[in-house]
Design a protein around this motif. Structure first.
Motif, PDB file in Angstrom:
ATOM      1  N   SER A 280       3.335  13.520  -8.438  1.00 47.98           N
ATOM      2  CA  SER A 280       2.149  12.421  -8.722  1.00 47.98           C
ATOM      3  C   SER A 280       2.666  11.295  -8.153  1.00 47.98           C
ATOM      4  N   MET A 281       3.979  10.656  -8.678  1.00 50.91           N
ATOM      5  CA  MET A 281       4.406   9.121  -8.260  1.00 50.91           C
ATOM      6  C   MET A 281       4.697   9.445  -6.677  1.00 50.91           C
ATOM      7  N   SER A 282       5.154  10.420  -6.018  1.00 55.92           N
ATOM      8  CA  SER A 282       5.332  10.525  -4.761  1.00 55.92           C
ATOM      9  C   SER A 282       4.188  10.517  -3.836  1.00 55.92           C
ATOM     10  N   LYS A 283       3.139  10.830  -4.333  1.00 53.63           N
ATOM     11  CA  LYS A 283       1.838  10.701  -3.515  1.00 53.63           C
ATOM     12  C   LYS A 283       1.300   9.256  -3.764  1.00 53.63           C
ATOM     13  N   LEU A 284       1.424   8.658  -4.914  1.00 49.15           N
ATOM     14  CA  LEU A 284       1.199   7.586  -5.476  1.00 49.15           C
ATOM     15  C   LEU A 284       1.512   6.399  -4.574  1.00 49.15           C
ATOM     16  N   TYR A 285       3.016   6.359  -4.587  1.00 49.40           N
ATOM     17  CA  TYR A 285       3.882   5.176  -4.020  1.00 49.40           C
ATOM     18  C   TYR A 285       4.437   5.444  -2.414  1.00 49.40           C
ATOM     19  N   ALA A 286       3.813   4.911  -1.650  1.00 52.56           N
ATOM     20  CA  ALA A 286       3.849   4.823  -0.258  1.00 52.56           C
ATOM     21  C   ALA A 286       5.307   5.087   0.342  1.00 52.56           C
ATOM     22  N   LYS A 287       6.273   4.161  -0.429  1.00 51.48           N
ATOM     23  CA  LYS A 287       7.558   4.338  -0.032  1.00 51.48           C
ATOM     24  C   LYS A 287       8.472   5.221  -0.659  1.00 51.48           C
ATOM     25  N   SER A 288       7.941   6.313  -1.172  1.00 46.16           N
ATOM     26  CA  SER A 288       8.525   7.255  -2.159  1.00 46.16           C
ATOM     27  C   SER A 288       9.628   8.201  -1.127  1.00 46.16           C
TER      28      SER A 288
END
Length: 293
Positions: A280-288
């Motif tokens: 979920s966080m990897s999808k939400l944060y563009a610079k993941s």
């Protein structure tokens, strides 16, 4: 009724927006309820809501009494006296809510972020209470929130880390504390593997650890490699400032603290933790950036 026809329209209205969370406010303290990072997610929503509607922001109660933290021997006790400034002009004190008429601000904000027409009722107090992550479209206002955060901190330039060698800085934020008690923290074997990989892969970085592990978490402290410096100050605000300023962050995906630091900093970030939260966080944060073991 004051009609807001677009995100660009800003009209002053006699309304207010603030945070409503579990816990009891007693004088200058709040007993119980969510921690600082969860409050900051709600506060960020209030900042955007105010920006788009002109509603006054009710200053939240930051200081907390945490008896369980004291019993666990944690140094961070929720005392933020020296860190937060007094409310700026345009903010209203927590005790002076605009009206007894209260309404949810969550749906209003969602519609605003989607460019829909909304009606702001004069004399109403709008409440932010959903502790879930921010809407993706709030990233458009990251700089607005970052600036508001900087102004809210008393002399933020005082809280800097030592980087005399001028290497890029990487921070690893590992939740222990109540996460360990609730079974939410990673097991020690996985954590040790992660830390050794970070030391191996990021040879050009000065590596810091930020954690809420207490002094009694002996097994945890034994697996920290010598190359990783513990930068934990014992104060939640200072630690958050530190994390938001690094060049690369490895954050705990199910921690709102890591999420807010990444949101403020806008740096490349790798997520660790439960698989669904990492996804979920990897999808939400563009610079993941993915970490591969």
């Amino acid at each position: 009724m004051t009609e807001i026809k677009s995100q660009q329209t800003q009209q002053h209205c006699l309304a207010s927006v603030g945070i409503q969370v579990p816990g009891v406010d007693i004088g200058p303290f709040r007993i119980g309820g969510p921690g600082l990072a969860n409050l900051l997610w709600l506060w960020a929503k209030c900042i955007v809501f105010s920006h788009l509607t002109g509603a006054a922001i009710v200053w939240p109660q930051w200081n907390q009494l945490k008896p369980r933290s004291l019993l666990r021997g944690e140094r961070s006790m929720g005392w933020y006296w020296a860190f937060f400034t007094q409310p700026e002009t345009g903010y209203i004190p927590y005790r002076d809510r605009a009206s007894s008429q209260q309404a949810s601000g969550e749906l209003i904000l969602k519609n605003l972020l989607e460019g829909k027409e909304v009606n702001i009722q004069e004399g109403s107090h709008y409440i932010m209470s959903n502790l879930g992550g921010p809407f993706t479209s709030m990233f458009e206002y990251r700089h607005l929130i970052h600036d508001a955060w900087s102004k809210m901190i008393n002399k933020p330039e005082k809280y800097t880390f030592n980087n005399s060698l001028h290497f890029p800085v990487l921070a690893v934020h590992l939740r222990r504390g109540d996460f360990r008690i609730k079974g939410l923290s990673a097991d020690l074997k996985s954590t040790e593997k992660l830390l050794n990989k970070v030391c191996h892969d990021f040879t050009d970085y000065h590596i810091y650890l930020m954690t809420d592990a207490d002094a009694k978490d002996y097994s945890f402290w034994q697996i920290i490699p010598d190359r990783i410096e513990n930068a934990t100050t014992g104060n939640t605000v200072m630690d958050l400032l530190f994390l938001s300023r690094v060049d690369y962050l490895i954050g705990t995906a199910n921690s709102s603290y890591s999420r807010f630091a990444a949101f403020l900093g806008g740096m490349p970030v790798s997520w660790i933790g439960p698989e669904q939260d990492v996804y979920s966080m990897s999808k939400l944060y563009a610079k993941s950036v993915s970490l591969y073991f």
